[in-house]
Design an enzyme around this catalytic site. Sequence first.
Site, short mmCIF file in Angstrom:
data_model
loop_
_atom_site.label_atom_id
_atom_site.label_comp_id
_atom_site.label_asym_id
_atom_site.label_seq_id
_atom_site.Cartn_x
_atom_site.Cartn_y
_atom_site.Cartn_z
CB CYS A 1 -0.96 -0.01 1.19
SG CYS A 1 -0.22 -0.50 2.74
CG HIS B 1 -0.29 4.40 4.14
ND1 HIS B 1 -1.09 4.24 5.25
CD2 HIS B 1 0.06 3.14 3.76
CE1 HIS B 1 -1.24 2.95 5.51
NE2 HIS B 1 -0.55 2.26 4.62
#
Length: 357
Positions: A153, A246
Site C-alpha cells: 500500500c 498513508h
Amino acid sequence: MVRPTGSKLKVAVLAATGLVGQRYVSMLSNHPFFRVAEVTGQSSVGKKYGLATAGTNLPMGQDAKSLTVKPTSAYSLDNVDVVFSPLPTEVAMPLEPELVRAGFNIITDASPHRMDRDVPLMVPEVNPGHLELLDRQRKVREWNGLLVATPNCTAAGLAVVLKPLHDSLRLKRVIVSTLQAVSGAGYPGVPSLDILDNVIPYVKDEEEKVETEPLKILGEVGVDRIFPAKFEIGAMVHRVATTDGHLESLYVETEERFEPERVSKILAGFRGEPQKLKLPTAPAEPILVTNLEGRPQPKLDRYAGSVPGMSVVVGRIRKGLDSKSGRLTLLSHNTIRGAAGSTILTAELMYRKGLLG
Ligand SMILES: NC(=O)c1ccc[n+]([C@@H]2O[C@H](COP(=O)([O-])OP(=O)(O)OC[C@H]3O[C@@H](n4cnc5c(N)ncnc54)[C@H](OP(=O)(O)O)[C@@H]3O)[C@@H](O)[C@H]2O)c1
C-alpha cells in the site's frame, strides 16, 4: 465460452470480510465490467455477507449483502472469470499458485509472489507493458490461469509519483519517511492502547517492500523478467493514529535540476493508459497537486479527485539542499489506491486488453 453481449464478468473476492475485501465489494457495486458472484472468508463462513461485515459502514449493493460467505478454496469458485485475492500472506503463499494451476485468473494484494520473476507487479498508470510477462508465465509454468500482483500500500502511491519524476529528472536516490494509517494493518489491526497517543516507528517488513517494489514497477520489461530501475530508495516507516491514508515525506536526488514549479506541472500533467482508455476506476488526474498551506492531510484529502481515493495528492514541493534535489509530501489512500482500487483498475486494463474471461 461464448459470453452473451453486455454480460458482466463474474468475480470472486477472497477474504472478502477484511478491510481490503470490503473495499472491493463496495467499489464493485454497479461496476460496468464486473459482478461479485462469490465472497470467501474463514471465521465468517456460512454467514450472510451483509451480516459478516456489519461492523463497518461502506456502501454495498443488496446483491452482495445477500451472498453467503464460502470457504476459501477452489470448490467455492465455480465458473468465476476473475479472482481478487486480499488473503493473509501465509494463506496466499501456497493457495494462489494452486488456484492458478487449477485455471483461475488471480489478481492479488498479498505480498508473497510480488517479486517473482514472471509475475507482473502492476500500477496501471505506470507499467501497463509489464502484462507482457504473462505470455512467459503461461508457457514456463504451464499454468492454465494467470497470476498478477499489485504492490504494497505504501509502494503503490509512491510509484505513481516516482514515475513522472524519474522520466523527467532521472532519479538517483529517494529517501522516504512514512506516516501510515492503522487500517494498513487490517482489522482489528494495532491494539488501541498501543497506538492512541503514540507513534510506532516500525511496520514489519514494510521498509524492505518500499525499497524494492517501486524499482520493479518502474523497471524495463525483458523477455523473462523485469530489469529494475537503477536508482536507490531508503525508507523509514511509522504507524500513526490516523484511520485511512498513508502520508509519505520524500527527499529526492536527481540527475537534472529540481525546479519546484516545473516539477509541480510535470506531476499535475501525468496521465497513463487507464486515463487514455477512460477506464471506470481511472481518476481523471492520477496526481493532484495542491499549493494549499500544510496539505495534503489524511483527514482532508484522502478522498480527493474524480474517483475517491484513487488520486495521489502531492503538496509542499520545494527545493532540497542543492539544485539537484527536492522535497515533497504525498498522500495515498491505502485500501483504495494502495489495494482494492488499484487492483480493480488493473483488472479493467486486463479486460480491455482481452486478458480476462
Ligand atoms: N489494509 C491495507 O491497507 C492493505 C493494503 C495493501 C495490501 N494489503 C494486504 O491485503 C491482505 C488483507 O489485508 P486486510 O487489511 O484486508 O486484512 P484484514 O482486515 O485483517 O482481513 C483478513 C481477512 O482474511 C480472512 N482470513 C483470515 N484467515 C484466513 C484463512 N486461513 N483463509 C482464508 N481467509 C482468511 C478473514 O476472513 P474472516 O473474517 O472470515 O475470518 C478476513 O476476510 C493482506 O495480505 C495485506 O497485507 C492490505
